[in-house]
Structure formats: C-alpha cells, structure tokens
Design a protein around this motif. Structure first.
Motif, PDB file in Angstrom:
ATOM      1  N   ASP A   1      -8.495   5.185  -1.980  1.00  0.00           N
ATOM      2  CA  ASP A   1      -7.270   4.426  -2.157  1.00  0.00           C
ATOM      3  C   ASP A   1      -6.618   4.847  -3.481  1.00  0.00           C
ATOM      4  O   ASP A   1      -7.309   5.054  -4.491  1.00  0.00           O
TER       5      ASP A   1
ATOM      6  N   GLU B   1      -4.363  10.084  -2.114  1.00  0.00           N
ATOM      7  CA  GLU B   1      -5.291   9.414  -1.200  1.00  0.00           C
ATOM      8  C   GLU B   1      -5.928  10.403  -0.233  1.00  0.00           C
ATOM      9  O   GLU B   1      -7.149  10.369  -0.013  1.00  0.00           O
TER      10      GLU B   1
ATOM     11  N   SER C   1       0.844  -1.197   0.000  1.00  0.00           N
ATOM     12  CA  SER C   1       0.000   0.000   0.000  1.00  0.00           C
ATOM     13  C   SER C   1       0.875   1.241   0.000  1.00  0.00           C
ATOM     14  O   SER C   1       2.069   1.190   0.336  1.00  0.00           O
TER      15      SER C   1
END
Length: 478
Positions: A321, A315, A279
C-alpha cells in the motif's frame, strides 16, 4: 516539482443560477497582443472582462463566453464572485506571457501594476461547438515581491513574526537550521480558533504539494532497486489505461510534470465523490478515463494527476500500500514521527485547522473560515498530508546524508530526476505547497542551510515568510 510561492484559487460551487440571456460579450478595441485563434479570442474576452470589472460586463462574459457545463458546475454566482475577486486582486495589469498547453488549453501570465504578484491563469476550452471556456484556474506566484531589508538577528525575526501574527497574516511555525542545526524555532497564532488552541513547534500542518517529494523519493528508491525504469512506459506497471496513454507516458514524464495530464479538480468523478476518495486506486479509477492535454514530453504542466499515478506505480512495483510504503521507507528511516496522510474524520492529535478567506463573507476585517470542505478527505501521493517542521528538517537531512537514496539517485532528486554530478555545493532550491488555508515551504541553501515555514493560512503566509528569512540567513549566521 519545485513549486515555491504558488497558491491555487479554486472556484467554489455555490448557488446555481439559470444561464443569463445576455448579448454576446465581445472585446473592446483593446489590443492585448494575443493570437487570432479561438483560444486567443476567448483569452481576450476574459481579459477585457477582468479589465472592466463591472458586474454587468462580468455577467455578460459569463453568459456568453463560459460553457454551460462550467456554469452548472460552479454556479453563476460562484463564477461572478471568483472573477470579481480576481479583478480586485489584479487591479491594473499587463500581459507578461502566454503559452499554449495542448489543443484546447492556454496559460496567461499577468503582472499586476499595483502589487508585486504574478497571476497565472489556466484556460480550458470545451471540445467542439462554440469552444467556450470550460475550465478556469488561477495560480498566484508571490516571487515578484519586492526586496525587503535582511534581518540582522533572530530577535528581529521574532519581532517581525509576532507583528505579522498580530496582523493576522501569519499563523504557524518557523524553523531555521543553518548547517542543519536548529538555531531558531517558534510557533505563532492558533491551531484552532474555535477552541483557542495555540500552535506549537510540534503541531502537524497540512503541507500541500510537499508530499510530492516523498513520492519522488519512493520512485527513485524503486529505480535504485531495479523495480522501476524511469523511461519505461506507464503501461508496464499499471493496467486499464488507453493504449496510447499506456505506451507514450513514461515514469520520468510523470515525475517532471511532462506527461500531458494537468489537474483533475474539474473532473466530474472527482467533484461528485471527493469525500469518498481514500485510496490510490480510488483516484486511478477515474484518472484512467482522463485524456491527455498534450503529447507526452512536448510540454510541461503542473500535474497532480501525474503524481496520483506515480502513487499507483509505487504500489504495483513494491507490492505494498502506498501509505505503508512511505511510512516504512521514507518516514521511518528519516525518523519522522509526526507525519502522515490523515483522513479528516480520523481522530488525530495536534493537527492545525486551516483558515481561508476563500468563500468567507467579504468586507469584514480578518474574515476567514475553516478550510474543511476545500480539500480532499485524505492526503494523496500528490499532496495534502501532514507533517511538522522538525520532521521536514529530519527528512531533508536524511536525504542530504544519503539515508534514503544512494549518491547518484540523491543527486537526481535535486536535478529534476535527471542524472547529475552529485549534490550541488552552492545555490538554492525550494519546495512549497499551497491551497486554501494551507501553505508550507522548505528553503534549502546548499550545502545545508535550511528554512522551514508551515502555516495554516492562505498563501503567501508561509512562502513570503520563508523567502525573507532565507535572504537574511547570511546575516543571521554572523
């Protein structure tokens, strides 16, 4: 950042040897014309070692001029192989330039006298103590390649590409679209040598740093919506950075590679955990602790770190996301159906496997290995996603046609994120990505002539191919 025809040789962590007890390596009486500072002295020691190329001199250099930390991270065998390869590639060379980058970094620009390549060597010195070399990276720019005769027909293009594929120096897809219309599109080589799966025109290739263009578009979309200000400080959008960084680095600095950050490849948190970084926040967690190399806005250094931070800003400002945002706001409106930042352990169809000579056993003709362990587990805002040649053409046309940004911000995309009086109607621009087993290039000749080359080999497989075809476009249009 426009980055055409560059690849990075990454030092591989191999067998760790104990530090050799060798006498200090000092330069011979060769005048490289470098400053007398410790940075200049270390650079001169490196150049003398590369000029000699003997195993004894390279070992002596590693033992005395390289930090304990770099020797431990990369292993003396890995360093020796890296420097030996660089000596072989450089052969006889001359200094074309030197640039200081921050208090403990320098870039050396070397031209080989025996091949048409420019080598950009980044040195980072350890802080305090003996200030030995603690980071060493090499970019190779193929743009010095000598002129080749332009090709006069697409039949000639195909013949040339088939020859390169047979020689093992090209494997991938070539797309040529004069005025935005596909006139030539063909695949060569194999997407998987293990299973003998041929490349197809719709094969998904790792596009390296070309992903930065998508991140740049995303930021300008948010600027257009009033959610981001280009000259606002980083700290307005993201928490957890040191106060001096949060208040001095602006969004425009990040976009223009002028933030003061460079790459994070040598960061221990990255090296010890790269396979778990999936991520944007996974990257930001350790990037927050990376100090700046120079005062923001005072210099420029190609920065993957900065583009990971831009992903975090996407983000925060969008509330989405990063990967979802890019899919919905870049891929979908551009009708890019084959693109994405796929994790290596995801069962995704039609992905080309990359093949690199880095780390392969030397000597064997065509020796190479799969690049699975040479790049991050998943693509990021800075690079490493996958796309197809047709998807990248759709993206370029969507950008030129104003489907992604309004006219003012579209013009900024072609002017390094500065205001401009519209999109140019002549000239050329290019974007590229390169890493072990990865090379991709987009060549745009304004207003709409586009060449896209994707390869699953080391650079310059795609960049060299794209340049020659782009030079041939005036003849191919006849």
């Amino acid at each position: 950042m426009m980055n055409l025809g560059r690849t990075t040789f990454v030092l591989s962590g191999l067998l760790l040897w104990a530090a050799a007890l060798l006498p200090a390596f000092t330069p011979e009486q060769k005048d490289w014309g470098l400053p007398g500072s410790i940075r200049g002295q270390r650079a001169a020691q490196l150049l003398d070692a590369l000029d000699s190329g003997s195993e004894e001199d390279l070992k002596r250099f590693i033992g005395s001029s390289v930090s304990d930390g770099l020797r431990q991270r990369k292993g003396e065998k890995g360093l020796l192989e890296f420097l030996s390869r660089l000596h072989r590639d450089l052969r006889s060379f001359e200094i074309a330039g030197i640039r200081a980058v921050g208090s403990g970094q320098a870039m050396l620009i070397l031209h080989s006298k025996e091949n048409p390549l420019e080598f950009r060597i980044d040195l980072t010195l350890e802080q305090g103590g003996e200030q030995r070399i603690d980071g060493l990276g090499v970019d190779v720019d193929e743009s010095r390649s000598g002129p080749q005769e332009p090709m006069q027909s697409y039949e000639a293009v195909d013949t040339w590409l088939r020859g390169r594929a047979e020689e093992g120096i090209f494997s991938g897809v070539v797309l040529v679209a004069p005025s935005g219309e596909i006139a030539f599109q063909k695949a060569y080589g194999e997407a998987s040598r293990r299973y003998h799966v041929p490349n197809r025109v719709d094969t998904r290739f790792n596009i390296g740093s070309i992903n930065k263009i998508f991140t740049g578009v995303a930021i300008l979309q948010l600027v257009q919506q009033g959610k981001v200000k280009l000259d606002a400080p980083l700290g307005r959008y993201l928490d957890g950075f040191p106060e001096d960084v949060a208040q001095s680095v602006t969004i425009r600095h990040l976009l223009q590679h002028r933030s003061g950050w460079g790459a994070y490849w040598e960061n221990p948190d990255y090296l010890s955990n790269w396979s778990n970084l999936r991520s944007v926040e996974d990257y930001l967690e350790f990037i927050r602790r990376i100090p700046l190399d120079f005062e923001p806005g005072t210099d420029e250094a190609y920065s993957n770190t900065g583009y990971e931070v831009l992903g975090g800003i996407v983000e925060k400002a969008s509330g989405m996301d990063y990967y979802d945002y890019i899919r919905r706001n870049v891929y979908d409106p551009a009708e890019m159906t084959g693109s994405g930042s796929f994790a290596m352990d995801d069962p995704v169809e039609n992905l080309a496997t990359g093949y690199t000579r880095q780390g392969a056993e030397p000597g064997a003709a065509g020796a190479s290995k799969e690049n699975t362990f040479f790049h991050s587990i998943k693509g990021t805002p800075a690079g490493g996603g996958y796309s197809t040649a047709q998807d990248l053409l759709r993206f370029m046309l969507a950008l030129l046609d104003g489907k992604l940004l309004d006219p003012a911000h579209t013009a900024m995309m072609f002017n390094r994120f500065e205001p401009a009086d519209g999109v140019p109607d002549n000239g050329a621009i290019g974007w590229g990505g390169g890493a072990p087993g990865i090379n991709a290039v987009i060549e745009l000749q304004f207003p709409r002539d586009i060449v896209i080359v994707l390869a699953n080999l080391d650079p310059p497989a795609a960049s060299e191919t794209g340049r020659r075809i782009a030079r041939s476009l005036p003849h191919l249009r006849k």
